[in-house]
Design a protein around this motif. Structure first.
Motif, PDB file in Angstrom:
ATOM      1  N   TRP A 174      11.671  29.322 -25.297  1.00 27.57           N
ATOM      2  CA  TRP A 174      13.069  29.644 -24.981  1.00 27.57           C
ATOM      3  C   TRP A 174      13.734  28.648 -24.040  1.00 27.57           C
ATOM      4  O   TRP A 174      14.973  28.600 -23.974  1.00 27.57           O
ATOM      5  N   THR A 175      12.963  27.834 -23.326  1.00 28.29           N
ATOM      6  CA  THR A 175      13.572  26.992 -22.306  1.00 28.29           C
ATOM      7  C   THR A 175      14.598  26.022 -22.889  1.00 28.29           C
ATOM      8  O   THR A 175      15.719  25.902 -22.385  1.00 28.29           O
ATOM      9  N   LEU A 176      14.251  25.330 -23.957  1.00 23.64           N
ATOM     10  CA  LEU A 176      15.172  24.352 -24.519  1.00 23.64           C
ATOM     11  C   LEU A 176      16.413  25.008 -25.116  1.00 23.64           C
ATOM     12  O   LEU A 176      17.490  24.413 -25.120  1.00 23.64           O
ATOM     13  N   LEU A 177      16.281  26.230 -25.610  1.00 25.09           N
ATOM     14  CA  LEU A 177      17.461  26.914 -26.142  1.00 25.09           C
ATOM     15  C   LEU A 177      18.396  27.342 -25.017  1.00 25.09           C
ATOM     16  O   LEU A 177      19.617  27.365 -25.191  1.00 25.09           O
ATOM     17  N   ILE A 178      17.850  27.668 -23.864  1.00 21.85           N
ATOM     18  CA  ILE A 178      18.697  27.949 -22.699  1.00 21.85           C
ATOM     19  C   ILE A 178      19.455  26.681 -22.312  1.00 21.85           C
ATOM     20  O   ILE A 178      20.669  26.713 -22.068  1.00 21.85           O
ATOM     21  N   VAL A 179      18.756  25.556 -22.275  1.00 22.59           N
ATOM     22  CA  VAL A 179      19.418  24.288 -21.971  1.00 22.59           C
ATOM     23  C   VAL A 179      20.470  23.984 -23.027  1.00 22.59           C
ATOM     24  O   VAL A 179      21.590  23.557 -22.706  1.00 22.59           O
ATOM     25  N   ARG A 180      20.150  24.190 -24.295  1.00 19.72           N
ATOM     26  CA  ARG A 180      21.118  23.977 -25.378  1.00 19.72           C
ATOM     27  C   ARG A 180      22.395  24.762 -25.127  1.00 19.72           C
ATOM     28  O   ARG A 180      23.511  24.243 -25.251  1.00 19.72           O
ATOM     29  N   ASN A 181      22.258  26.039 -24.774  1.00 21.14           N
ATOM     30  CA  ASN A 181      23.442  26.865 -24.552  1.00 21.14           C
ATOM     31  C   ASN A 181      24.256  26.389 -23.364  1.00 21.14           C
ATOM     32  O   ASN A 181      25.491  26.416 -23.392  1.00 21.14           O
ATOM     33  N   LEU A 182      23.573  25.923 -22.317  1.00 16.66           N
ATOM     34  CA  LEU A 182      24.286  25.476 -21.128  1.00 16.66           C
ATOM     35  C   LEU A 182      24.949  24.117 -21.322  1.00 16.66           C
ATOM     36  O   LEU A 182      25.809  23.725 -20.524  1.00 16.66           O
ATOM     37  N   LEU A 183      24.588  23.401 -22.381  1.00 17.47           N
ATOM     38  CA  LEU A 183      25.295  22.161 -22.696  1.00 17.47           C
ATOM     39  C   LEU A 183      26.758  22.415 -23.006  1.00 17.47           C
ATOM     40  O   LEU A 183      27.603  21.523 -22.856  1.00 17.47           O
ATOM     41  N   SER A 184      27.098  23.638 -23.444  1.00 18.36           N
ATOM     42  CA  SER A 184      28.487  23.970 -23.767  1.00 18.36           C
ATOM     43  C   SER A 184      29.294  24.339 -22.531  1.00 18.36           C
ATOM     44  O   SER A 184      30.491  24.596 -22.646  1.00 18.36           O
ATOM     45  N   GLY A 185      28.646  24.397 -21.366  1.00 20.56           N
ATOM     46  CA  GLY A 185      29.353  24.712 -20.137  1.00 20.56           C
ATOM     47  C   GLY A 185      28.673  25.820 -19.365  1.00 20.56           C
ATOM     48  O   GLY A 185      27.716  26.440 -19.845  1.00 20.56           O
ATOM     49  N   PRO A 186      29.147  26.100 -18.150  1.00 14.33           N
ATOM     50  CA  PRO A 186      28.552  27.160 -17.326  1.00 14.33           C
ATOM     51  C   PRO A 186      28.619  28.513 -18.040  1.00 14.33           C
ATOM     52  O   PRO A 186      29.588  28.811 -18.732  1.00 14.33           O
ATOM     53  N   GLN A 187      27.556  29.319 -17.858  1.00  8.98           N
ATOM     54  CA  GLN A 187      27.508  30.635 -18.480  1.00  8.98           C
ATOM     55  C   GLN A 187      26.973  31.672 -17.500  1.00  8.98           C
ATOM     56  O   GLN A 187      26.107  31.373 -16.671  1.00  8.98           O
ATOM     57  N   ARG A 188      27.502  32.879 -17.633  1.00 11.53           N
ATOM     58  CA  ARG A 188      26.960  34.007 -16.883  1.00 11.53           C
ATOM     59  C   ARG A 188      25.658  34.450 -17.541  1.00 11.53           C
ATOM     60  O   ARG A 188      25.372  34.103 -18.685  1.00 11.53           O
ATOM     61  N   TYR A 189      24.909  35.243 -16.828  1.00 16.31           N
ATOM     62  CA  TYR A 189      23.664  35.791 -17.382  1.00 16.31           C
ATOM     63  C   TYR A 189      23.961  36.550 -18.669  1.00 16.31           C
ATOM     64  O   TYR A 189      23.227  36.428 -19.660  1.00 16.31           O
ATOM     65  N   THR A 190      25.037  37.332 -18.665  1.00 16.53           N
ATOM     66  CA  THR A 190      25.393  38.101 -19.863  1.00 16.53           C
ATOM     67  C   THR A 190      25.779  37.195 -21.025  1.00 16.53           C
ATOM     68  O   THR A 190      25.524  37.526 -22.186  1.00 16.53           O
ATOM     69  N   ASP A 191      26.393  36.042 -20.734  1.00 15.84           N
ATOM     70  CA  ASP A 191      26.721  35.087 -21.792  1.00 15.84           C
ATOM     71  C   ASP A 191      25.444  34.530 -22.421  1.00 15.84           C
ATOM     72  O   ASP A 191      25.358  34.378 -23.654  1.00 15.84           O
ATOM     73  N   THR A 220      32.429  15.709 -26.640  1.00 13.42           N
ATOM     74  CA  THR A 220      32.104  16.908 -25.871  1.00 13.42           C
ATOM     75  C   THR A 220      32.430  18.111 -26.737  1.00 13.42           C
ATOM     76  O   THR A 220      33.428  18.117 -27.470  1.00 13.42           O
ATOM     77  N   VAL A 221      31.576  19.138 -26.657  1.00 11.60           N
ATOM     78  CA  VAL A 221      31.757  20.363 -27.438  1.00 11.60           C
ATOM     79  C   VAL A 221      31.655  21.544 -26.487  1.00 11.60           C
ATOM     80  O   VAL A 221      30.716  21.621 -25.684  1.00 11.60           O
ATOM     81  N   GLY A 222      32.605  22.458 -26.566  1.00 16.48           N
ATOM     82  CA  GLY A 222      32.585  23.648 -25.734  1.00 16.48           C
ATOM     83  C   GLY A 222      32.937  24.881 -26.522  1.00 16.48           C
ATOM     84  O   GLY A 222      33.374  24.798 -27.683  1.00 16.48           O
ATOM     85  N   ILE A 223      32.777  26.034 -25.908  1.00 19.20           N
ATOM     86  CA  ILE A 223      33.078  27.305 -26.545  1.00 19.20           C
ATOM     87  C   ILE A 223      34.418  27.798 -26.038  1.00 19.20           C
ATOM     88  O   ILE A 223      34.676  27.798 -24.835  1.00 19.20           O
ATOM     89  N   GLY A 224      35.282  28.201 -26.974  1.00 16.27           N
ATOM     90  CA  GLY A 224      36.613  28.661 -26.625  1.00 16.27           C
ATOM     91  C   GLY A 224      37.674  27.756 -27.223  1.00 16.27           C
ATOM     92  O   GLY A 224      37.366  26.693 -27.788  1.00 16.27           O
ATOM     93  N   PRO A 225      38.941  28.150 -27.128  1.00 14.57           N
ATOM     94  CA  PRO A 225      40.019  27.372 -27.733  1.00 14.57           C
ATOM     95  C   PRO A 225      40.236  26.035 -27.040  1.00 14.57           C
ATOM     96  O   PRO A 225      39.929  25.870 -25.859  1.00 14.57           O
ATOM     97  N   HIS A 226      40.773  25.091 -27.782  1.00 13.32           N
ATOM     98  CA  HIS A 226      41.120  23.781 -27.241  1.00 13.32           C
ATOM     99  C   HIS A 226      42.511  23.870 -26.623  1.00 13.32           C
ATOM    100  O   HIS A 226      43.417  24.453 -27.215  1.00 13.32           O
ATOM    101  N   PRO A 227      42.728  23.303 -25.436  1.00 18.78           N
ATOM    102  CA  PRO A 227      44.038  23.436 -24.796  1.00 18.78           C
ATOM    103  C   PRO A 227      45.169  22.726 -25.537  1.00 18.78           C
ATOM    104  O   PRO A 227      46.323  23.165 -25.486  1.00 18.78           O
ATOM    105  N   SER A 228      44.869  21.645 -26.228  1.00 17.68           N
ATOM    106  CA  SER A 228      45.924  20.912 -26.954  1.00 17.68           C
ATOM    107  C   SER A 228      45.305  20.166 -28.133  1.00 17.68           C
ATOM    108  O   SER A 228      45.196  18.940 -28.127  1.00 17.68           O
ATOM    109  N   PRO A 229      44.894  20.895 -29.162  1.00 17.44           N
ATOM    110  CA  PRO A 229      44.209  20.251 -30.289  1.00 17.44           C
ATOM    111  C   PRO A 229      45.163  19.430 -31.148  1.00 17.44           C
ATOM    112  O   PRO A 229      46.334  19.770 -31.313  1.00 17.44           O
TER     113      PRO A 229
END
Length: 215
Positions: A23-40, A157-166
């Motif tokens: 699971w460690t690398l998948l946690i790192v993978r998810n955090l590549l998209s930006g800071p996350q809460r435990y619930t995220d 760069t790739v993130g989760i959520g809408p783009h501010p000015s696509p």
């Protein structure tokens, strides 16, 4: 921090001592998209036991790969995020993702598709030689989630959520809409004509997107 030691003076062995646990690398993978809460993190890794997630996060903190910080008022939440040292793992994860995708066709029974896994797919399929020195922003709507993709002078760069000015919004209207274009099974014109994707912006820009992200 290491749960197991290999007893070898080797960079790869040392890396595996820090990030080789399940699971460690998948946690790192998810955090590549930006800071996350435990619930995220729990949402993005629905099959991980809570005790394992807590243990892995603690191990990553001890190794200097992840830090915790409190969001400013009014959020009142604690998030986990990668340090610069942790983010240095991104090229290795991209290489592993490309290698692993060689055996992938359709999801196996019980496999889920998450925002973080699709974000990783865009990282692994990105072709900087096709993007050149372009600067362009995409918002990709996948139904259950939305991703923001930014290419700045060729850097992705790739993130989760809408783009501010696509520059272009791409909306998936069928399960294979965007995937079919990225694999070459459909041309952008075919995907637009059959309604499997919808765009906001210049339809011609869809060609540039498909060239930059291709399986």
């Amino acid at each position: 921090m290491a749960a197991r030691e290999y007893g070898q003076f080797c960079g790869l062995a040392r890396a595996l001592e820090m990030i080789g646990e399940r699971w460690t690398l998948l946690i790192v993978r998810n955090l590549l998209s930006g800071p996350q809460r435990y619930t995220d993190l729990r949402k993005g890794l629905p099959a991980i036991p809570t005790n394992i997630l807590s243990t892995r996060l603690k191990q990553l903190e001890e190794a200097g790969l992840v830090v915790r910080r409190a969001l400013p008022h009014p959020e009142r939440a604690v998030v986990y995020e990668l340090t610069d040292y942790g983010r240095d793992l991104e090229p290795a994860l991209i290489a592993l993702g490309r290698w692993g995708s060689r055996t992938m066709t359709e999801p196996r029974p019980g496999e889920t598709v998450t925002a973080e896994s699709v974000a990783m797919a865009f990282r692994t399929t990105y072709r900087p030689e096709a993007a050149g020195d372009a600067t362009v922003g995409y918002e990709v709507r996948m139904g259950e989630f939305t991703l923001r993709i930014q290419i700045t002078a060729g850097a992705l760069t790739v993130g989760i959520g809408p783009h501010p000015s696509p520059d272009l919004v791409i909306e998936r209207r069928s399960d294979q809409g965007i995937h079919a274009m990225m694999t070459g099974a459909k041309t952008p014109e075919q995907a637009l004509a059959d309604g499997s994707v919808r765009v906001e912006g210049e339809p011609e820009s869809l060609h540039r997107f498909v060239e930059a992200f291709r399986f």
